[in-house]
Design a protein around this motif. Structure first.
Motif, PDB file in Angstrom:
ATOM      1  N   ALA A 127     -11.170  72.785  37.749  1.00 49.48           N
ATOM      2  CA  ALA A 127     -12.734  72.947  38.146  1.00 49.48           C
ATOM      3  C   ALA A 127     -13.618  71.505  37.679  1.00 49.48           C
ATOM      4  CB  ALA A 127     -12.911  74.154  37.305  1.00 49.48           C
ATOM      5  N   PRO A 128     -13.810  71.164  36.914  1.00 50.92           N
ATOM      6  CA  PRO A 128     -15.002  69.885  36.847  1.00 50.92           C
ATOM      7  C   PRO A 128     -14.556  69.038  37.563  1.00 50.92           C
ATOM      8  CG  PRO A 128     -13.960  70.090  34.367  1.00 50.92           C
ATOM      9  CD  PRO A 128     -13.573  71.224  36.049  1.00 50.92           C
ATOM     10  N   ALA A 129     -13.405  68.529  37.793  1.00 47.43           N
ATOM     11  CA  ALA A 129     -12.929  67.261  38.477  1.00 47.43           C
ATOM     12  C   ALA A 129     -12.750  67.244  39.868  1.00 47.43           C
ATOM     13  CB  ALA A 129     -11.385  66.688  37.836  1.00 47.43           C
ATOM     14  N   VAL A 130     -12.197  68.216  40.424  1.00 48.63           N
ATOM     15  CA  VAL A 130     -12.172  68.569  42.223  1.00 48.63           C
ATOM     16  C   VAL A 130     -12.608  69.288  42.603  1.00 48.63           C
ATOM     17  CG1 VAL A 130      -9.343  67.594  41.153  1.00 48.63           C
ATOM     18  CG2 VAL A 130     -10.531  70.216  41.763  1.00 48.63           C
ATOM     19  N   ASN A 131     -13.885  69.772  42.133  1.00 44.29           N
ATOM     20  CA  ASN A 131     -14.510  70.190  43.098  1.00 44.29           C
ATOM     21  C   ASN A 131     -15.480  69.136  44.263  1.00 44.29           C
ATOM     22  OD1 ASN A 131     -18.002  69.568  42.699  1.00 44.29           O
ATOM     23  ND2 ASN A 131     -16.587  70.118  40.008  1.00 44.29           N
ATOM     24  N   PRO A 132     -16.149  69.910  45.056  1.00 43.74           N
ATOM     25  CA  PRO A 132     -16.836  69.132  46.341  1.00 43.74           C
ATOM     26  C   PRO A 132     -17.628  68.610  45.675  1.00 43.74           C
ATOM     27  CG  PRO A 132     -16.510  71.145  47.099  1.00 43.74           C
ATOM     28  CD  PRO A 132     -16.114  71.205  45.851  1.00 43.74           C
ATOM     29  N   VAL A 133     -18.454  69.447  45.170  1.00 42.54           N
ATOM     30  CA  VAL A 133     -19.720  67.819  44.413  1.00 42.54           C
ATOM     31  C   VAL A 133     -19.593  66.471  44.252  1.00 42.54           C
ATOM     32  CG1 VAL A 133     -21.662  67.854  43.062  1.00 42.54           C
ATOM     33  CG2 VAL A 133     -21.126  70.287  43.958  1.00 42.54           C
ATOM     34  N   VAL A 134     -18.465  67.323  42.897  1.00 45.91           N
ATOM     35  CA  VAL A 134     -17.811  65.720  42.266  1.00 45.91           C
ATOM     36  C   VAL A 134     -17.228  64.981  42.930  1.00 45.91           C
ATOM     37  CG1 VAL A 134     -15.804  64.466  40.796  1.00 45.91           C
ATOM     38  CG2 VAL A 134     -17.717  66.684  39.791  1.00 45.91           C
ATOM     39  N   ALA A 175     -12.107  65.806  31.742  1.00 51.00           N
ATOM     40  CA  ALA A 175     -10.647  65.649  31.162  1.00 51.00           C
ATOM     41  C   ALA A 175     -10.535  65.967  30.183  1.00 51.00           C
ATOM     42  CB  ALA A 175      -9.511  65.365  31.874  1.00 51.00           C
ATOM     43  N   VAL A 176     -11.616  64.988  29.273  1.00 53.71           N
ATOM     44  CA  VAL A 176     -11.563  65.112  27.416  1.00 53.71           C
ATOM     45  C   VAL A 176     -12.649  64.322  27.162  1.00 53.71           C
ATOM     46  CG1 VAL A 176     -10.053  64.042  27.823  1.00 53.71           C
ATOM     47  CG2 VAL A 176     -10.166  64.419  25.655  1.00 53.71           C
ATOM     48  N   ASP A 177     -13.755  64.539  26.145  1.00 56.65           N
ATOM     49  CA  ASP A 177     -14.494  63.796  25.913  1.00 56.65           C
ATOM     50  C   ASP A 177     -15.070  64.550  24.499  1.00 56.65           C
ATOM     51  OD1 ASP A 177     -16.352  65.766  26.936  1.00 56.65           O
ATOM     52  OD2 ASP A 177     -16.876  65.050  29.111  1.00 56.65           O
ATOM     53  N   VAL A 178     -15.941  63.972  23.725  1.00 54.41           N
ATOM     54  CA  VAL A 178     -16.602  64.746  22.485  1.00 54.41           C
ATOM     55  C   VAL A 178     -16.579  65.825  22.820  1.00 54.41           C
ATOM     56  CG1 VAL A 178     -16.217  62.414  21.635  1.00 54.41           C
ATOM     57  CG2 VAL A 178     -18.266  62.709  22.240  1.00 54.41           C
ATOM     58  N   LYS A 179     -17.505  65.888  23.457  1.00 57.91           N
ATOM     59  CA  LYS A 179     -18.664  67.202  24.025  1.00 57.91           C
ATOM     60  C   LYS A 179     -17.730  68.383  24.099  1.00 57.91           C
ATOM     61  CE  LYS A 179     -20.412  67.396  28.350  1.00 57.91           C
ATOM     62  NZ  LYS A 179     -19.526  66.547  29.309  1.00 57.91           N
ATOM     63  N   LEU A 180     -15.835  68.402  24.786  1.00 59.17           N
ATOM     64  CA  LEU A 180     -16.005  69.484  25.607  1.00 59.17           C
ATOM     65  C   LEU A 180     -14.582  69.205  24.390  1.00 59.17           C
ATOM     66  CD1 LEU A 180     -14.365  71.015  28.459  1.00 59.17           C
ATOM     67  CD2 LEU A 180     -13.081  69.105  28.935  1.00 59.17           C
ATOM     68  N   VAL A 181     -14.535  68.539  23.071  1.00 61.63           N
ATOM     69  CA  VAL A 181     -13.953  69.135  22.253  1.00 61.63           C
ATOM     70  C   VAL A 181     -14.077  69.941  21.414  1.00 61.63           C
ATOM     71  CG1 VAL A 181     -12.227  67.769  20.413  1.00 61.63           C
ATOM     72  CG2 VAL A 181     -11.883  67.019  22.829  1.00 61.63           C
TER      73      VAL A 181
END
Length: 343
Positions: free
Chosen positions: A143-150, A298-304
């Motif tokens: 969702a956060p990586a392939v959506n049209p806005v990105v 996909a992975v960063d400190v806030k997401l973890v």
């Protein structure tokens, strides 16, 4: 007759309770800190005026301000799923085969324009509605990586490199789907905290709107604290990582891929804004910058931090390294196929 003065004893009587100690609570600590700040005001102001502290506070505010609207969007969608989407409807939409359902969930990421913070509460709610964890996690990554806005933001940031849009889409989609397939094979139900799968039981007679409001409030309060923790971590790491390390990587593709992948985890940028940061690093080849764009959502400190607070620490310590490795490999492969290698 001589009078004798006696002193009362506790022999045979009830024991005397010890003096009650005053408990140090948060209000007392706050008062002490405020008084100390007033007394040493000049020293406090001088300490807060340090360049590193100013930079860290700016990064902290930027991370939280960027992520909070999308986190709010995510908890609203989470509340709508809990209140208005029955579990039977989700089971009818998704294929019965879990591997095929992972692919569908990856493509469904095109429909939710948000960042990684928004996808965490939605993935949790999908699990509570009976969706297999691997399917929900594939959606969380897509969702956060392939959506049209990105994708549009990437095209604007790299106007002379349209292949970057395709490479980012393929690398990010492959990361979501491959990680989902791997989780089907190696994932364990006991790694996910029980609280993540426990549905909020509405009050008897509560309307669907009441369920929606209670679910959204619960998710926002629970995830918001971990977002702040992740933002604080990102701010500290931003100050600790020298900018000269990045500029020294020009021409070193393999080392650049590793450093940019780690930097994506450290910086914790919103997926709608990371393309402009990658485009500004023009001294680096395209391949390391593509890996930066694939790994970051996909992975960063806030997401973890959000995942640990939502699904439990046992889940986060396994899922984050797996996602990192898959994202790096998928980003490199997509870059070699679409961008033509290391340019």
């Amino acid at each position: 007759m001589i009078g004798v003065t006696t002193t009362p004893t506790t022999t045979g009587g009830p024991p005397r309770s010890p003096a009650r100690r005053r408990r140090v609570d948060s209000l007392l600590v706050l008062c002490v800190l405020l008084i100390a700040a007033m007394v040493w005001q000049d020293r406090v102001v001088a300490a807060l005026d340090a360049p590193a502290l100013r930079t860290g506070s700016t990064v902290f505010v930027a991370v939280c301000v960027q992520a909070m609207p999308f986190l709010a969007l995510g908890v609203l969608i989470s509340g709508m799923i809990a209140a208005f989407v029955p579990a039977s409807a989700l089971r009818r939409v998704l294929p019965r085969n879990t591997a095929a359902a992972v692919g569908v969930a990856g493509m469904a990421g095109l429909a939710l324009p948000g960042c990684e913070c928004a996808s965490v509460p939605v993935a949790r709610r999908l699990m509570q509605q009976g969706v297999p964890p691997a399917v929900a996690l594939a959606f969380l990554l897509a969702a956060p990586a392939v959506n049209p806005v990105v994708l549009v933001a990437t095209a604007v940031a790299f106007p002379g490199e349209p292949a970057m849009v395709l490479a980012r889409f393929l690398g990010s989609l492959a990361t979501a789907v491959v990680t989902g397939w791997l989780w089907v094979r190696i994932g364990r139900a006991e790694w996910i905290a029980e609280r993540a799968l426990r549905r909020i039981v509405p009050r008897p007679g509560a309307s669907r709107w009441a369920v929606f409001a209670e679910t959204a409030r619960h998710d926002l309060v629970e995830a918001g604290g971990f977002l702040v923790l992740g933002g604080l971590t990102a701010a500290v790491l931003n100050v600790a990582v020298p900018a000269s390390w990045v500029t020294s990587l020009a021409g070193q593709v393999a080392l650049g891929v590793v450093v940019m992948a780690v930097l994506a985890v450290v910086l914790a940028l919103c997926s709608e804004a990371d393309a402009f940061v990658a485009a500004s690093l023009s001294a680096l080849p395209l391949l390391p910058r593509l890996v930066f764009l694939v790994v970051g959502p996909a992975v960063d400190v806030k997401l973890v931090a959000l995942q640990a607070g939502t699904f439990g620490r046992a889940f986060a310590v396994r899922f984050a390294p797996l996602t990192f490795l898959v994202a790096v490999v998928c980003g490199v492969v997509a870059g070699l196929l679409v961008l033509g290698g290391a340019r």
